[in-house]
Enzyme design. Structure first.
Site, PDB file in Angstrom:
ATOM      1  N   ASP A  40      20.646  54.884  42.201  1.00 28.10           N
ATOM      2  CA  ASP A  40      21.949  55.305  42.731  1.00 28.10           C
ATOM      3  C   ASP A  40      22.352  56.604  42.048  1.00 28.10           C
ATOM      4  O   ASP A  40      22.310  56.707  40.815  1.00 28.10           O
ATOM      5  CB  ASP A  40      22.999  54.218  42.482  1.00 28.10           C
TER       6      ASP A  40
ATOM      7  N   HIS B  44      34.170  63.284  44.140  1.00 26.98           N
ATOM      8  CA  HIS B  44      34.248  61.962  43.509  1.00 26.98           C
ATOM      9  C   HIS B  44      34.128  62.078  41.995  1.00 26.98           C
ATOM     10  O   HIS B  44      34.922  61.491  41.243  1.00 26.98           O
ATOM     11  CB  HIS B  44      33.142  61.069  44.057  1.00 26.98           C
TER      12      HIS B  44
ATOM     13  N   GLU C 188      32.217  51.315  47.133  1.00 28.58           N
ATOM     14  CA  GLU C 188      31.771  52.698  47.096  1.00 28.58           C
ATOM     15  C   GLU C 188      31.039  52.970  48.404  1.00 28.58           C
ATOM     16  O   GLU C 188      29.982  52.386  48.659  1.00 28.58           O
ATOM     17  CB  GLU C 188      30.867  52.974  45.891  1.00 28.58           C
TER      18      GLU C 188
ATOM     19  N   GLU D  16      28.673  54.843  50.580  1.00 29.68           N
ATOM     20  CA  GLU D  16      27.530  55.690  50.265  1.00 29.68           C
ATOM     21  C   GLU D  16      26.561  55.777  51.446  1.00 29.68           C
ATOM     22  O   GLU D  16      26.636  54.986  52.398  1.00 29.68           O
ATOM     23  CB  GLU D  16      26.785  55.151  49.033  1.00 29.68           C
TER      24      GLU D  16
ATOM     25  N   ASP E 195      28.152  50.161  47.573  1.00 23.10           N
ATOM     26  CA  ASP E 195      27.812  49.819  46.195  1.00 23.10           C
ATOM     27  C   ASP E 195      29.037  49.150  45.554  1.00 23.10           C
ATOM     28  O   ASP E 195      29.834  49.799  44.880  1.00 23.10           O
ATOM     29  CB  ASP E 195      27.414  51.082  45.430  1.00 23.10           C
TER      30      ASP E 195
ATOM     31  N   ARG F 146      35.169  47.396  38.439  1.00 23.74           N
ATOM     32  CA  ARG F 146      35.581  48.501  37.580  1.00 23.74           C
ATOM     33  C   ARG F 146      35.947  48.052  36.168  1.00 23.74           C
ATOM     34  O   ARG F 146      35.736  48.811  35.209  1.00 23.74           O
ATOM     35  CB  ARG F 146      36.781  49.223  38.212  1.00 23.74           C
TER      36      ARG F 146
ATOM     37  N   GLN G 219      32.685  47.376  34.399  1.00 24.04           N
ATOM     38  CA  GLN G 219      32.009  48.662  34.231  1.00 24.04           C
ATOM     39  C   GLN G 219      32.634  49.474  33.093  1.00 24.04           C
ATOM     40  O   GLN G 219      31.920  50.072  32.275  1.00 24.04           O
ATOM     41  CB  GLN G 219      32.086  49.447  35.544  1.00 24.04           C
TER      42      GLN G 219
ATOM     43  N   LYS H 177      27.767  46.638  38.413  1.00 20.49           N
ATOM     44  CA  LYS H 177      27.183  47.114  39.662  1.00 20.49           C
ATOM     45  C   LYS H 177      26.102  46.190  40.215  1.00 20.49           C
ATOM     46  O   LYS H 177      25.805  46.246  41.416  1.00 20.49           O
ATOM     47  CB  LYS H 177      26.542  48.489  39.431  1.00 20.49           C
TER      48      LYS H 177
ATOM     49  N   THR I 201      24.731  44.831  46.323  1.00 24.81           N
ATOM     50  CA  THR I 201      24.784  46.128  47.002  1.00 24.81           C
ATOM     51  C   THR I 201      24.438  45.865  48.460  1.00 24.81           C
ATOM     52  O   THR I 201      23.362  45.348  48.753  1.00 24.81           O
ATOM     53  CB  THR I 201      23.786  47.123  46.389  1.00 24.81           C
TER      54      THR I 201
ATOM     55  N   GLU J 242      39.633  55.903  43.470  1.00 24.82           N
ATOM     56  CA  GLU J 242      40.193  57.209  43.803  1.00 24.82           C
ATOM     57  C   GLU J 242      41.428  57.084  44.691  1.00 24.82           C
ATOM     58  O   GLU J 242      42.434  57.770  44.478  1.00 24.82           O
ATOM     59  CB  GLU J 242      39.154  58.059  44.515  1.00 24.82           C
TER      60      GLU J 242
END
Length: 397
Positions: free
Chosen positions: A120, A127, A194, A196, A228, A232, A235, A248, A252, A355
């Protein structure tokens, strides 16, 4: 009035002959996985069609995964794609092909290929800058010093890649806020998405032989959307100094459909202007553009929350492949590498809740469903649809 044939699509359908993504499906009456090709809102049993029409590629299309076809190389990919387009458009094949089309609602889609390795990346400047401002508010530069010099990435967990529609169990792990004297264990309370784009490797490469940026199309079979999922809070506590791990690796999600790279030729576009001189193996200043104009939509519980533009990605998939192998690391058929979160410059173009909420939340609740969709410009003003990625959050076990 006779029922319309599934071969007769409305003009400009995003899953028409200009697209023809590959997947793997089963049916209620037969649990044997088989390769399918999406045509409108139907799926063609590609192996059965190849057998009925005496194709030289019948054995590849009769496989239970896409891996043998992907390993066969670009010349075969292009020949098979040309055959499929002919089967689905030429009147001479209509009688043989029409009975082999099944409504999408009548099939169950499977993970379309056996995943080898998973990488990844972190390729969106918007971002990376937004996250840098959230996590390092006192830093004069939100980007790390290496960011404009190489595509940053990490190796993920291939065994927890799941097909669209698979429920996502809320992960548990250690977390610690600045106010906590010691870490605590429990379900994540800051579960995120996420949005992607992922690239699927077909042709392998030997160990010790880097893959040049210009050989991207010889090795990459196709493209699919990817979510993904990210815890948080887990993480944030674990990622120093070695980066993402349990935050993570729990799930996925990828699309059930892989769009051939050749279907996206009309979507090629120049990446953003480079602000730093690149080393020769990454320098794409004199080449044909390798960016892709993909328009993504993120929906949570049916509500559109963002429209991230893939054309804004600073690092291209060709550069990522070159960097991933420049140390001599080999490619394997079924390798999957993802772009990292896709975000644009506008407030409605952000690809994750971190975000979108400036790190404050709310994040995902149990029962929330996230759906990613996308399209790209196709030939002659058409659109190329990418298969959706959907997942619903279920409570921690």
């Amino acid at each position: 009035m006779p029922e319309q044939s599934p071969l007769d699509l409305a003009e400009g359908h995003p899953f028409g002959p200009q697209n023809l993504p590959y997947g793997v499906f089963t049916t209620a009456e037969d649990s044997t996985p088989r390769i399918g090709v999406r045509h409108g809102d139907h799926v063609l049993d590609a192996g059965a069609a190849a057998a009925a029409l005496s194709s030289d590629h019948a054995e590849l299309l009769a496989a239970p995964t896409l891996n043998p076809l992907m390993a066969a190389g670009r010349t075969v990919w292009q020949a098979v794609r040309a055959e499929l387009r002919a089967w689905l458009t030429e009147p001479a094949h209509r009688a043989a092909v029409e009975p082999l089309l099944r409504p999408l609602d009548d099939v169950t889609m499977r993970l379309p290929f056996e995943v080898a390795d998973y990488v990844d990346f972190y390729a969106s400047e918007h971002h990376a800058s937004n996250v840098g401002r959230i996590f390092r508010p006192d830093s004069p530069d939100p980007l790390t010093p290496n960011w404009k010099h190489l595509p940053i990435g990490y190796h993920g967990r291939s065994g927890t890649i799941v097909v669209s529609g698979t429920p996502v169990v809320r992960p548990s792990g250690q977390r610690k806020t600045p106010a906590d004297p010691v870490p605590v264990f429990g379900p994540s309370v800051r579960l995120d998405i996420e949005a992607e784009v992922a690239f699927v490797v077909g042709t392998p490469s030997p160990t010790g032989t880097p893959v040049a940026r210009g050989d991207f199309r010889e090795h990459v079979f196709g493209v699919c959307l990817l979510n993904d999922w990210s815890a948080r809070d887990l993480q944030a506590w674990e990622y120093v100094p070695l980066g993402p791990f349990l935050g993570k690796s729990f799930a996925t999600s990828v699309s059930a459909w892989v769009t051939p790279l050749d279907a996206l030729e009309a979507a090629r576009t120049a990446p953003p202007a480079r602000t730093h001189e690149l080393l020769p193996y990454l320098d794409d200043s004199a080449d044909e553009p390798d960016g892709l104009d993909l328009r993504i939509e993120v929906r949570i519980n049916g509500e559109a929350v963002s429209n991230p533009p893939f054309s804004a990605m600073y690092w291209t998939a060709a550069q990522q492949l070159a960097h991933m192998t420049v140390n001599g690391a080999s490619l394997r058929t079924g390798d999957l590498y993802a772009s990292g979160t896709v975000s644009g410059p506008e407030p409605d173009q952000l690809g994750c809740l971190l975000e979108l909420t400036q790190g404050k939340g709310p994040f995902l609740a149990d029962g929330d469903e996230v759906v990613l969709t996308a399209w790209a410009p196709g030939p002659d003003g058409t659109r190329i649809g990418l298969g959706e990625v959907a997942g619903r959050i279920t409570p921690a076990v």
